[in-house]
Design a protein around this motif. Structure first.
Motif, PDB file in Angstrom:
ATOM      1  N   VAL A  32      -5.793   2.588  -2.821  1.00  0.00           N
ATOM      2  CA  VAL A  32      -4.937   3.705  -3.218  1.00  0.00           C
ATOM      3  C   VAL A  32      -5.006   3.920  -4.721  1.00  0.00           C
ATOM      4  N   ALA A  33      -4.882   2.831  -5.490  1.00  0.00           N
ATOM      5  CA  ALA A  33      -4.943   2.954  -6.942  1.00  0.00           C
ATOM      6  C   ALA A  33      -6.317   3.432  -7.395  1.00  0.00           C
ATOM      7  N   GLY A  34      -7.378   2.916  -6.760  1.00  0.00           N
ATOM      8  CA  GLY A  34      -8.727   3.337  -7.136  1.00  0.00           C
ATOM      9  C   GLY A  34      -8.971   4.800  -6.859  1.00  0.00           C
ATOM     10  N   VAL A  35      -8.530   5.279  -5.706  1.00  0.00           N
ATOM     11  CA  VAL A  35      -8.702   6.697  -5.370  1.00  0.00           C
ATOM     12  C   VAL A  35      -7.901   7.571  -6.329  1.00  0.00           C
ATOM     13  N   LEU A  94      -7.994  11.359 -10.860  1.00  0.00           N
ATOM     14  CA  LEU A  94      -7.566  11.739 -12.214  1.00  0.00           C
ATOM     15  C   LEU A  94      -8.760  11.901 -13.140  1.00  0.00           C
ATOM     16  N   VAL A  95      -9.698  10.979 -13.079  1.00  0.00           N
ATOM     17  CA  VAL A  95     -10.895  11.073 -13.924  1.00  0.00           C
ATOM     18  C   VAL A  95     -11.692  12.323 -13.581  1.00  0.00           C
ATOM     19  N   LEU A  96     -11.805  12.622 -12.285  1.00  0.00           N
ATOM     20  CA  LEU A  96     -12.553  13.807 -11.869  1.00  0.00           C
ATOM     21  C   LEU A  96     -11.878  15.086 -12.354  1.00  0.00           C
ATOM     22  N   VAL A  97     -10.541  15.146 -12.284  1.00  0.00           N
ATOM     23  CA  VAL A  97      -9.826  16.331 -12.776  1.00  0.00           C
ATOM     24  C   VAL A  97     -10.027  16.500 -14.276  1.00  0.00           C
ATOM     25  N   LEU A  98      -9.936  15.397 -15.028  1.00  0.00           N
ATOM     26  CA  LEU A  98     -10.150  15.470 -16.477  1.00  0.00           C
ATOM     27  C   LEU A  98     -11.581  15.887 -16.804  1.00  0.00           C
ATOM     28  N   VAL A 140      -9.864  18.556  -5.205  1.00  0.00           N
ATOM     29  CA  VAL A 140      -9.957  17.147  -5.585  1.00  0.00           C
ATOM     30  C   VAL A 140      -8.836  16.350  -4.930  1.00  0.00           C
ATOM     31  N   VAL A 141      -7.622  16.881  -4.964  1.00  0.00           N
ATOM     32  CA  VAL A 141      -6.486  16.192  -4.340  1.00  0.00           C
ATOM     33  C   VAL A 141      -6.696  16.072  -2.831  1.00  0.00           C
ATOM     34  N   ALA A 142      -7.183  17.141  -2.208  1.00  0.00           N
ATOM     35  CA  ALA A 142      -7.435  17.107  -0.764  1.00  0.00           C
ATOM     36  C   ALA A 142      -8.502  16.073  -0.421  1.00  0.00           C
ATOM     37  N   LEU A 143      -9.542  15.979  -1.238  1.00  0.00           N
ATOM     38  CA  LEU A 143     -10.590  14.984  -1.007  1.00  0.00           C
ATOM     39  C   LEU A 143     -10.033  13.568  -1.110  1.00  0.00           C
ATOM     40  N   ALA A 144      -9.185  13.319  -2.093  1.00  0.00           N
ATOM     41  CA  ALA A 144      -8.574  11.996  -2.233  1.00  0.00           C
ATOM     42  C   ALA A 144      -7.704  11.668  -1.022  1.00  0.00           C
ATOM     43  N   THR A 155       0.825  -1.202   0.000  1.00  0.00           N
ATOM     44  CA  THR A 155       0.000   0.000   0.000  1.00  0.00           C
ATOM     45  C   THR A 155       0.862   1.257   0.000  1.00  0.00           C
ATOM     46  N   VAL A 156       1.848   1.301   0.878  1.00  0.00           N
ATOM     47  CA  VAL A 156       2.728   2.471   0.944  1.00  0.00           C
ATOM     48  C   VAL A 156       3.531   2.601  -0.344  1.00  0.00           C
ATOM     49  N   GLY A 157       3.972   1.477  -0.907  1.00  0.00           N
ATOM     50  CA  GLY A 157       4.698   1.529  -2.171  1.00  0.00           C
ATOM     51  C   GLY A 157       3.848   2.087  -3.304  1.00  0.00           C
ATOM     52  N   VAL A 158       2.615   1.635  -3.402  1.00  0.00           N
ATOM     53  CA  VAL A 158       1.711   2.163  -4.440  1.00  0.00           C
ATOM     54  C   VAL A 158       1.432   3.635  -4.206  1.00  0.00           C
ATOM     55  N   LEU A 159       1.263   4.032  -2.941  1.00  0.00           N
ATOM     56  CA  LEU A 159       1.030   5.441  -2.628  1.00  0.00           C
ATOM     57  C   LEU A 159       2.217   6.299  -3.065  1.00  0.00           C
ATOM     58  N   GLY A 160       3.443   5.827  -2.780  1.00  0.00           N
ATOM     59  CA  GLY A 160       4.618   6.574  -3.224  1.00  0.00           C
ATOM     60  C   GLY A 160       4.690   6.688  -4.730  1.00  0.00           C
ATOM     61  N   LEU A 161       4.328   5.618  -5.440  1.00  0.00           N
ATOM     62  CA  LEU A 161       4.339   5.648  -6.905  1.00  0.00           C
ATOM     63  C   LEU A 161       3.292   6.624  -7.443  1.00  0.00           C
ATOM     64  N   VAL A 162       2.123   6.635  -6.823  1.00  0.00           N
ATOM     65  CA  VAL A 162       1.065   7.565  -7.253  1.00  0.00           C
ATOM     66  C   VAL A 162       1.512   9.009  -7.052  1.00  0.00           C
ATOM     67  N   VAL A 163       2.113   9.295  -5.905  1.00  0.00           N
ATOM     68  CA  VAL A 163       2.594  10.652  -5.633  1.00  0.00           C
ATOM     69  C   VAL A 163       3.659  11.054  -6.650  1.00  0.00           C
ATOM     70  N   ALA A 164       4.576  10.146  -6.960  1.00  0.00           N
ATOM     71  CA  ALA A 164       5.637  10.454  -7.920  1.00  0.00           C
ATOM     72  C   ALA A 164       5.060  10.738  -9.306  1.00  0.00           C
ATOM     73  N   VAL A 165       4.122   9.918  -9.742  1.00  0.00           N
ATOM     74  CA  VAL A 165       3.515  10.123 -11.067  1.00  0.00           C
ATOM     75  C   VAL A 165       2.738  11.426 -11.103  1.00  0.00           C
ATOM     76  N   ALA A 166       1.973  11.723 -10.038  1.00  0.00           N
ATOM     77  CA  ALA A 166       1.198  12.967 -10.004  1.00  0.00           C
ATOM     78  C   ALA A 166       2.113  14.187 -10.027  1.00  0.00           C
ATOM     79  N   ALA A 167       3.219  14.123  -9.267  1.00  0.00           N
ATOM     80  CA  ALA A 167       4.157  15.242  -9.262  1.00  0.00           C
ATOM     81  C   ALA A 167       4.828  15.407 -10.620  1.00  0.00           C
ATOM     82  N   TYR A 168       5.133  14.306 -11.265  1.00  0.00           N
ATOM     83  CA  TYR A 168       5.728  14.387 -12.604  1.00  0.00           C
ATOM     84  C   TYR A 168       4.768  15.025 -13.598  1.00  0.00           C
ATOM     85  N   LEU A 169       3.510  14.598 -13.560  1.00  0.00           N
ATOM     86  CA  LEU A 169       2.533  15.144 -14.507  1.00  0.00           C
ATOM     87  C   LEU A 169       2.313  16.640 -14.304  1.00  0.00           C
TER      88      LEU A 169
END
Length: 449
Positions: A420-423, A428-432, A401-405, A337-351
């Motif tokens: 974590v992946a679902g949220v 992302l879908v909500l932002v788009l 949206v980010v704060a809600l997630a 879970t923590v690993g997926v969370l770190g990956l999500v944060v990294a991808v979001a920051a990159y985007l």
């Protein structure tokens, strides 16, 4: 004549202007060279902030695995529901069932003296005046009769551990035992769960053996009804570290409650201290992923060492393996879970970063959404003032949206990698969707005209 006289004068003026421009350029070049040699002001590198950010991120990444393990240990020790959810599935595993059945059989057979029974039969035959040869032949039946009784008891034990009654008894015993486990960790002792100085965590099987005795009586083996209460235990976990955990129970609880928050504060402070925050956030997320991978590898190594240490000491090494895997099951889920969370944060920051690839990707997505919005508006479908408002407060809406997630993840009782992946995908879908619904100010002004 006047035109002919003016021509040389114009040529002289033009030549003077060219000489003056050349002199000015020479002076500017000299001034620039003098500024470079004299040490012109250079861009500030913010070395202090960068160093602080690196130190904080590294420290947070190093403490992250410790925080995960401490949080897992604290919750397993203090949360009864989590403890029961950890050990209850053991009642369904064939290896554990077989080990429990063998332990129950051996404990009950220790109370059944087949030799004494045969001696009693021999005395009865003597009293009835039967030939001594018959009574003398009875001791030769002790070994096969013992084997037959043991096989009969083992068959009944196998039926007991495969029944719903055993699963219910196992779950209830562990639920009651968890309170005693906490008492053991506090040094108060317990009857159902015991943690000895040898590092063994055991659970008493007296209640399950009583269930076995009832089953044997129902099948006609009434001899066991007169046996005293049989005390036998089943080893749930065997580790020298258990004694250390018991001795430092209060520290483990405090560490599990506070260390994860300390890790988050360190990583957050590192991002805030950095000059390029989004870039640092990518590094922090990837560092968190790397820390969880290292911890997962360490857990696999610890599993091998644990089983090697038990080799030759326990009868059922496969059962010990199942018990270990089940006990650390929630720890493995937390690591993922923590690993997926770190990956999500990294991808979001990159985007959201300023790299050329991220800008190109955002431009392509924006162009696609703009085209879809224009196609819809060309057919009369428009979001009107709501779309204009969304375009005006686009940044605020994204932060919301980010704060809600983040709130959803923080309030989840047991976060999982899937959650974590679902949220993240939902955010992302909500932002788009909000980006698609927003209307640029220029488009709104064109409607008004």
């Amino acid at each position: 004549m006047n035109d002919a006289a003016a021509a040389p004068e114009d040529g002289a003026r033009l030549a003077a202007l060219e000489r003056e421009n050349a002199e000015l350029r020479g002076r500017l070049d000299a001034l620039a060279a003098a500024g470079r040699t004299a040490g012109a002001p250079r861009p500030v590198r913010h070395r202090g902030r960068s160093t602080a950010a690196v130190v904080l991120i590294v420290l947070g990444a190093l403490l992250a695995p410790v925080g995960v393990v401490a949080a897992w240990a604290e919750r397993t020790l203090t949360d009864t529901d989590r403890y029961v959810a950890t050990v209850a599935p053991l009642a369904e595993d064939p290896a554990v069932r077989s080990a429990v059945s063998a332990r129950m059989t051996s404990a009950l057979m220790e109370q059944i003296d087949v030799g004494a029974l045969l001696d009693g039969v021999a005395e009865g035959l003597d009293e009835q005046g039967l030939a001594p040869r018959v009574a003398g032949a009875l001791p030769m039946l002790e070994a096969p009769l013992t084997g037959g009784v043991e096989s009969f008891v083992r068959d009944a034990a196998d039926r007991v551990v495969a029944s719903d009654q055993f699963r219910d008894a196992w779950t209830q015993a562990n639920r009651v035992a968890h309170q005693q486990l906490v008492a053991v960790m506090r040094g108060e002792g317990g009857d159902v769960v015991q943690a000895g100085e040898d590092g063994r965590l055991t659970i008493q099987l007296a209640g399950v053996i009583d269930l076995l005795k009832d089953r044997l009586v129902d099948r006609g083996f009434t001899l066991v009804a007169n046996l005293p209460t049989v005390s036998a235990s089943f080893v749930v976990l065997e580790s020298s570290q258990l004694v250390e955990v018991r001795n430092r129970y209060a520290q483990v609880v405090a560490l599990g409650q506070w260390l994860p928050w300390v890790v988050l504060v360190l990583l957050g402070a590192g991002v805030v201290a950095a000059v390029h925050r989004l870039r640092t956030l990518v590094v922090a997320g990837l560092a968190l992923v790397a820390a969880m991978l290292v911890m997962a590898l360490a857990l696999a190594v610890a599993r091998g060492l644990y089983l090697d240490a038990l080799s030759g000491l326990v009868l059922r090494l496969d059962a010990a393996q199942v018990v270990f895997d089940q006990v650390v099951s929630f720890l493995r889920v937390t690591l993922r879970t923590v690993g997926v969370l770190g990956l999500v944060v990294a991808v979001a920051a990159y985007l959201g970063g300023s790299s050329a690839s991220a800008r190109s990707l955002r431009a392509a997505v924006g162009k696609g959404l703009g085209g879809a919005r224009g196609w819809a508006e060309g057919r009369g479908a428009t979001t009107g003032p709501v779309g204009t408002w969304l375009a005006r407060y686009r940044a605020v809406v994204r932060v919301a949206v980010v704060a809600l997630a983040a709130v959803v993840l923080l309030l989840a009782p047991s976060p999982t990698p899937g959650l974590v992946a679902g949220v993240a995908v939902g955010a992302l879908v909500l932002v788009l969707l909000l980006e698609l619904l927003s209307r640029p100010v220029a488009a709104a002004g064109g409607d008004r005209t």
